[in-house]
Enzyme design. Structure first.
Site, PDB file in Angstrom:
ATOM      1  N   TRP A 145     -22.880 -15.280  15.799  1.00 42.11           N
ATOM      2  CA  TRP A 145     -23.776 -16.375  15.425  1.00 42.11           C
ATOM      3  C   TRP A 145     -25.143 -16.137  16.045  1.00 42.11           C
ATOM      4  CZ3 TRP A 145     -19.039 -17.443  13.796  1.00 42.11           C
ATOM      5  CH2 TRP A 145     -18.872 -18.420  12.814  1.00 42.11           C
ATOM      6  N   GLN A 154     -31.052 -20.191  11.927  1.00 41.46           N
ATOM      7  CA  GLN A 154     -30.706 -21.029  13.079  1.00 41.46           C
ATOM      8  C   GLN A 154     -31.881 -21.030  14.054  1.00 41.46           C
ATOM      9  OE1 GLN A 154     -26.912 -19.900  14.861  1.00 41.46           O
ATOM     10  NE2 GLN A 154     -25.995 -21.856  14.301  1.00 41.46           N
ATOM     11  N   ASP A 182     -25.396 -29.502  13.964  1.00 47.28           N
ATOM     12  CA  ASP A 182     -24.854 -29.775  12.638  1.00 47.28           C
ATOM     13  C   ASP A 182     -24.775 -31.243  12.223  1.00 47.28           C
ATOM     14  OD1 ASP A 182     -24.375 -27.176  13.452  1.00 47.28           O
ATOM     15  OD2 ASP A 182     -22.382 -27.067  12.625  1.00 47.28           O
ATOM     16  N   ARG A 210     -14.621 -32.856  15.493  1.00 48.76           N
ATOM     17  CA  ARG A 210     -15.299 -32.086  14.453  1.00 48.76           C
ATOM     18  C   ARG A 210     -15.921 -33.025  13.421  1.00 48.76           C
ATOM     19  NH1 ARG A 210     -16.767 -26.958  14.847  1.00 48.76           N
ATOM     20  NH2 ARG A 210     -16.731 -26.880  12.584  1.00 48.76           N
ATOM     21  N   TYR A 262     -18.771 -33.436  18.467  1.00 49.65           N
ATOM     22  CA  TYR A 262     -19.666 -32.309  18.195  1.00 49.65           C
ATOM     23  C   TYR A 262     -21.109 -32.649  18.615  1.00 49.65           C
ATOM     24  CZ  TYR A 262     -19.894 -27.828  15.561  1.00 49.65           C
ATOM     25  OH  TYR A 262     -20.011 -26.522  15.160  1.00 49.65           O
ATOM     26  N   GLU A 299     -16.965 -25.285  24.518  1.00 48.63           N
ATOM     27  CA  GLU A 299     -18.066 -25.325  23.556  1.00 48.63           C
ATOM     28  C   GLU A 299     -18.997 -26.495  23.891  1.00 48.63           C
ATOM     29  OE1 GLU A 299     -16.643 -25.793  19.577  1.00 48.63           O
ATOM     30  OE2 GLU A 299     -18.596 -25.335  18.668  1.00 48.63           O
TER      31      GLU A 299
HETATM   32  C1  DGY Z   1     -19.619 -24.557  12.197  1.00 49.24           C
HETATM   33  O1  DGY Z   1     -18.924 -23.935  11.391  1.00 49.24           O
HETATM   34  O2  DGY Z   1     -19.259 -25.595  12.741  1.00 49.24           O
HETATM   35  C2  DGY Z   1     -20.904 -23.983  12.594  1.00 49.24           C
HETATM   36  O3  DGY Z   1     -21.603 -24.781  13.476  1.00 49.24           O
HETATM   37  C3  DGY Z   1     -21.756 -23.605  11.423  1.00 49.24           C
HETATM   38  O4  DGY Z   1     -22.627 -22.646  11.881  1.00 49.24           O
END
Ligand code: DGY
Length: 428
Positions: free
Chosen positions: A31, A110, A177, A209, A357, A401
């Site tokens: 990434w 990005q 995101d 998520r 997230y 993360e």
């Molecule tokens: C994801 O798949 O969650 C990523 O953040 C996209 O780049």
């Protein structure tokens, strides 16, 4: 094992020879902004490997055509079926600019952290040994053409009117995101109706998520981009999602400052006046994104012209970018509000969700950038307070993360490269 040893072991475990996975399974490719932070981590104990990480990322840089200099958010160096959307979904094979590439890529970018991380890597190399410094100088010279081309892609393809405030066309492009700042512009995006299968929920609990309605829209935007042949002019004319993200704008601004410093240090003889002009434009234009409600910078919906008046951590990057407003008092207020700082969304905001997230959790690399800015703005005590929060999270929960700002629990992917790299940068 000490934290430092654990962090090194994580990078080594995620190493796929030339590039590093953010974490195995959930993110099985390289990434873009992860790679920059990860390279900084490698620099602490394996300088040659650090430069390799950057070189591998630039293997995916598009050359020629309307997207000359474009650097995708994912470089698919090797196949894997543990992630959606994989290489086939993006449809970039054969797109103008990809003909000579040695790797397949996605079609969105990005936050361009690269030049800043390269500059920090170079500084670190100078402290290691004269040999490491000489190697760094050579590596930086090799990276400069790609870095310059990438910055120029942002200014040309994403700000054709020279407003000073680059646009993005997909929430994944911001790296943040499902931030609540994108709720309003994303609500206008149609939902994809074609079938597809998410894989993220096989790796991480759904409570951490984005929901399905988010995925349906990001898939729609991915397909939209392909239907426009990835042509920036066509995309900017009709994309239903166009946002001036204060995070990308701040990171680009700082990276352009660092890129010019690298050019000067390398006695680069190319003309870089265009970058100086772009910096000046952004420095003036950014003040239109100041929120009097939240005393910080915020993003703007480029379709309606309305501010997206949401207090997210990206709006605290103004000090890092060298913008005018003093962010010290605002950051001090944020620090007082949650036990573990800095949440990605201010905790009093209705869209705040501590587990989900980018709607609330703490992201360690963002802490690192905000702290750097505050240090430069003369708020050393605030920078230290942020670093202390990060250290407490590493101690209590290891390398995840992201983290719950209320409990400190580690969330999302485990054994995560950018958390390990941030820890190495701060402690090594
Ligand atoms: C994801 O798949 O969650 C990523 O953040 C996209 O780049």
């Amino acid at each position: 094992m000490s934290l430092n040893q654990q962090a090194r072991a994580i990078l080594t475990g995620n190493d796929r020879g030339g590039y590093t996975l953010p974490t195995d399974g959930l993110y099985p490719f390289q990434w873009n902004w992860d790679a920059s932070v990860t390279a900084l981590g490698w620099m602490c104990f394996a300088p040659a490997r650090a430069w390799e990480e950057m070189r591998w990322l630039f293997k995916g840089q598009w050359q020629g055509g309307p997207n000359d200099g474009f650097l995708a958010h994912i470089a698919f160096h090797a196949p894997s079926d543990s992630y959606f959307p994989g290489a086939d979904e993006w449809g970039t094979d054969g797109a103008p600019g990809t003909e000579a590439l040695r790797t397949r890529t996605s079609s969105i970018s990005q936050p361009p952290l690269h030049a800043t991380m390269v500059r920090w890597m170079w500084h670190r190399a100078q402290a290691i040994s004269p040999q490491a410094a000489a190697e760094a100088a050579e590596q930086v010279r090799g990276l400069l053409p790609g870095l310059l081309a990438h910055h120029r892609w942002w200014y040309r393809a994403r700000d054709p009117d020279r407003s000073g405030l680059v646009l993005n066309i997909h929430p994944w492009e911001t790296g943040m995101d499902n931030s609540p700042a994108w709720d309003v512009p994303l609500a206008r995006v149609p939902q994809a109706t074609r079938p597809y299968t998410r894989h993220d929920l096989g790796h991480v609990d759904a409570s951490m998520r984005p929901p399905q309605s988010f995925y349906d829209r990001v898939v729609y935007l991915m397909d939209f981009n392909r239907a426009q042949d990835f042509d920036p002019v066509k995309i900017l004319a009709s994309c239903p999602y166009r946002v001036q993200d204060v995070g990308i704008i701040s990171i680009l601004q700082r990276a352009s400052i660092d890129l010019l410093a690298l050019c000067a240090a390398c006695a680069w003889d190319g003309d870089v006046q265009d970058l100086h002009s772009a910096l000046a434009r952004t420095h003036n234009a950014i003040e239109a994104l100041w929120s009097t409600r939240w005393s910080q910078y915020v993003s703007r919906d480029a379709i309606t012209g309305e501010l997206l008046d949401v207090p997210t951590s990206s709006g605290l990057l103004g000090a890092y970018a060298g913008f005018r407003h003093d962010l010290g008092p605002t950051v001090a207020a944020w620090l007082a509000e949650t036990p573990y700082a800095l949440p990605s969304t201010r905790s009093g905001f209705p869209g705040f969700e501590p587990l989900r997230y980018w709607r609330g959790p703490v992201w360690q690399h963002v802490n690192m950038l905000i702290a750097d800015g505050l240090q430069r703005q003369g708020h050393a005590h605030l920078a230290q307070a942020i670093q202390a929060c990060s250290a407490a999270l590493f101690e209590a929960s290891g390398f995840h993360e992201y983290y719950d700002p209320l409990t400190g629990r580690g969330l999302g992917g485990r054994a995560f490269s950018w958390a390990a790299a941030t820890c190495l940068h701060w402690t090594d």
